[in-house]
Structure formats: C-alpha cells, structure tokens
Design a protein around this motif. Structure first.
Motif, PDB file in Angstrom:
ATOM      1  N   GLU A   3       0.783  -1.291   0.002  1.00  0.00           N
ATOM      2  CA  GLU A   3       0.055   0.091   0.052  1.00  0.00           C
ATOM      3  C   GLU A   3       1.013   1.235  -0.076  1.00  0.00           C
ATOM      4  O   GLU A   3       1.999   1.240   0.429  1.00  0.00           O
ATOM      5  CB  GLU A   3      -0.920   0.025   1.138  1.00  0.00           C
ATOM      6  CG  GLU A   3      -1.918   1.188   1.502  1.00  0.00           C
ATOM      7  CD  GLU A   3      -2.478   0.933   2.775  1.00  0.00           C
ATOM      8  OE1 GLU A   3      -3.328   2.056   2.720  1.00  0.00           O
ATOM      9  OE2 GLU A   3      -2.438   0.120   3.347  1.00  0.00           O
ATOM     10  N   VAL A   4       0.407   2.366  -0.779  1.00  0.00           N
ATOM     11  CA  VAL A   4       1.084   3.572  -0.693  1.00  0.00           C
ATOM     12  C   VAL A   4       0.842   4.198   0.586  1.00  0.00           C
ATOM     13  O   VAL A   4      -0.454   4.563   0.798  1.00  0.00           O
ATOM     14  CB  VAL A   4       0.736   4.442  -1.812  1.00  0.00           C
ATOM     15  CG1 VAL A   4       1.425   5.764  -1.815  1.00  0.00           C
ATOM     16  CG2 VAL A   4       1.339   3.618  -3.172  1.00  0.00           C
ATOM     17  N   ILE A   5       1.663   4.708   1.214  1.00  0.00           N
ATOM     18  CA  ILE A   5       1.365   5.401   2.531  1.00  0.00           C
ATOM     19  C   ILE A   5       1.789   7.112   2.391  1.00  0.00           C
ATOM     20  O   ILE A   5       2.812   7.285   2.052  1.00  0.00           O
ATOM     21  CB  ILE A   5       2.277   4.740   3.699  1.00  0.00           C
ATOM     22  CG1 ILE A   5       1.792   3.474   3.924  1.00  0.00           C
ATOM     23  CG2 ILE A   5       2.023   5.583   5.160  1.00  0.00           C
ATOM     24  CD1 ILE A   5       0.307   2.994   4.277  1.00  0.00           C
ATOM     25  N   ARG A   6       0.727   7.782   2.731  1.00  0.00           N
ATOM     26  CA  ARG A   6       1.464   9.322   2.614  1.00  0.00           C
ATOM     27  C   ARG A   6       2.012   9.737   3.840  1.00  0.00           C
ATOM     28  O   ARG A   6       2.944  10.499   3.731  1.00  0.00           O
ATOM     29  CB  ARG A   6       0.014  10.222   2.351  1.00  0.00           C
ATOM     30  CG  ARG A   6       0.256  11.373   2.259  1.00  0.00           C
ATOM     31  CD  ARG A   6      -0.915  12.247   2.098  1.00  0.00           C
ATOM     32  NE  ARG A   6      -0.838  13.769   2.521  1.00  0.00           N
ATOM     33  CZ  ARG A   6      -1.500  14.410   3.479  1.00  0.00           C
ATOM     34  NH1 ARG A   6      -2.123  13.543   4.011  1.00  0.00           N
ATOM     35  NH2 ARG A   6      -1.008  15.600   3.722  1.00  0.00           N
ATOM     36  N   ASP A   7       1.378   9.429   5.033  1.00  0.00           N
ATOM     37  CA  ASP A   7       1.932  10.083   6.164  1.00  0.00           C
ATOM     38  C   ASP A   7       2.831   9.156   6.939  1.00  0.00           C
ATOM     39  O   ASP A   7       2.420   8.380   7.804  1.00  0.00           O
ATOM     40  CB  ASP A   7       0.560  10.391   7.090  1.00  0.00           C
ATOM     41  CG  ASP A   7       1.045  11.192   8.193  1.00  0.00           C
ATOM     42  OD1 ASP A   7       2.005  12.076   8.227  1.00  0.00           O
ATOM     43  OD2 ASP A   7       0.302  11.329   9.062  1.00  0.00           O
ATOM     44  N   THR A   8       4.018   9.258   6.740  1.00  0.00           N
ATOM     45  CA  THR A   8       5.081   8.521   7.193  1.00  0.00           C
ATOM     46  C   THR A   8       6.162   9.312   8.183  1.00  0.00           C
ATOM     47  O   THR A   8       6.342  10.411   7.670  1.00  0.00           O
ATOM     48  CB  THR A   8       6.128   7.883   5.919  1.00  0.00           C
ATOM     49  OG1 THR A   8       5.209   7.090   5.235  1.00  0.00           O
ATOM     50  CG2 THR A   8       7.188   7.037   6.790  1.00  0.00           C
ATOM     51  N   GLU A  20       7.164   2.036   1.731  1.00  0.00           N
ATOM     52  CA  GLU A  20       5.770   2.169   1.496  1.00  0.00           C
ATOM     53  C   GLU A  20       5.464   3.728   1.122  1.00  0.00           C
ATOM     54  O   GLU A  20       4.412   3.989   0.827  1.00  0.00           O
ATOM     55  CB  GLU A  20       4.909   1.852   2.717  1.00  0.00           C
ATOM     56  CG  GLU A  20       5.258   2.689   3.922  1.00  0.00           C
ATOM     57  CD  GLU A  20       6.574   2.121   4.824  1.00  0.00           C
ATOM     58  OE1 GLU A  20       6.652   2.884   5.822  1.00  0.00           O
ATOM     59  OE2 GLU A  20       7.246   1.464   4.385  1.00  0.00           O
ATOM     60  N   LEU A  21       6.415   4.538   1.264  1.00  0.00           N
ATOM     61  CA  LEU A  21       6.225   6.122   0.948  1.00  0.00           C
ATOM     62  C   LEU A  21       5.828   6.215  -0.167  1.00  0.00           C
ATOM     63  O   LEU A  21       6.359   6.174  -1.234  1.00  0.00           O
ATOM     64  CB  LEU A  21       7.400   6.834   1.252  1.00  0.00           C
ATOM     65  CG  LEU A  21       7.230   8.427   1.116  1.00  0.00           C
ATOM     66  CD1 LEU A  21       6.198   8.934   2.121  1.00  0.00           C
ATOM     67  CD2 LEU A  21       8.618   9.076   1.304  1.00  0.00           C
ATOM     68  N   GLY A  22       4.588   7.126  -0.518  1.00  0.00           N
ATOM     69  CA  GLY A  22       3.902   7.483  -1.685  1.00  0.00           C
ATOM     70  C   GLY A  22       4.321   9.097  -1.891  1.00  0.00           C
ATOM     71  O   GLY A  22       4.566   9.707  -1.015  1.00  0.00           O
TER      72      GLY A  22
END
Length: 110
Positions: A3-8, A20-22
């Motif tokens: 999954e692409v994660i925005r809030d890392t 996973e960072l998008g």
C-alpha cells in the motif's frame, strides 16, 4: 505491491525513503522518459517529484507512486530523503548536484 502510505514519520531511518512512502510523481519520471530534476517536501510532509519541465498544474501529468520506484530508476534521488519539510531540491540535469532551498506554494492571491 504494498500500500502507498502518505503520512510516514519523518526523518526517515538511515536517510532512506521508506518502501511504502508515496508521492505525487510526474508520469514522465515514472516512465523513465525524463529525469528527476525537482523534489519537493512540503510543509504538510507531502512529497512531489518532477521533471522540472512538465506543467505540474496539469491534472493528467502526475500520479501517486511509491518513491521507491523512482529511486530504482535513479538512485541519486535517495540523496533527497533527508530534505526537511518546506524545502525543495533541484538540479539542472540528472548528473548535476542537488541544490537545496526553502520552498512554499505560490501565493494563490497573487
């Protein structure tokens, strides 16, 4: 594919982009058609990666992608993983050094 994660959480361990960072990435970059010439890490902790040529306001010019895909195409992009929020890294060519400056969205009232 993960999954692409925005809030890392930032800063990233070892100054490397998490798998996973998008980011918002221009299609020309993801396709390998043009090199990465600009990386923006905005005040909201979002990442944008572009070719420095394509109009970023064109809604069809960009997609959401894992940053890792961009790094696989161009490992020098990893050098920007420690870019603080509110900063931009840009360069004149794929082989030029990154220049770092503070950055903010243009004033929409101008």
């Amino acid at each position: 594919m993960s999954e692409v994660i925005r809030d890392t959480p930032f800063p990233f361990p070892d100054d490397r982009f998490p798998p996973e960072l998008g980011a918002v990435v221009q299609r020309t970059v993801v396709s390998g058609e043009l090199p990465v010439l600009i990386v923006i890490h905005d005040e909201e902790n979002d990442w944008m990666i572009g070719d420095g040529v394509t109009d970023a306001s064109d809604p069809t010019a960009s997609i959401i992608s894992h940053v890792r895909h961009v790094v696989e195409l161009d490992p020098t992009v990893e050098e920007t993983a420690s870019l603080p929020c509110g900063y931009v890294a840009y360069r004149s060519s794929r082989f030029a050094p990154w220049v770092i400056e503070s950055w903010s969205y243009p004033d929409e009232n101008s």
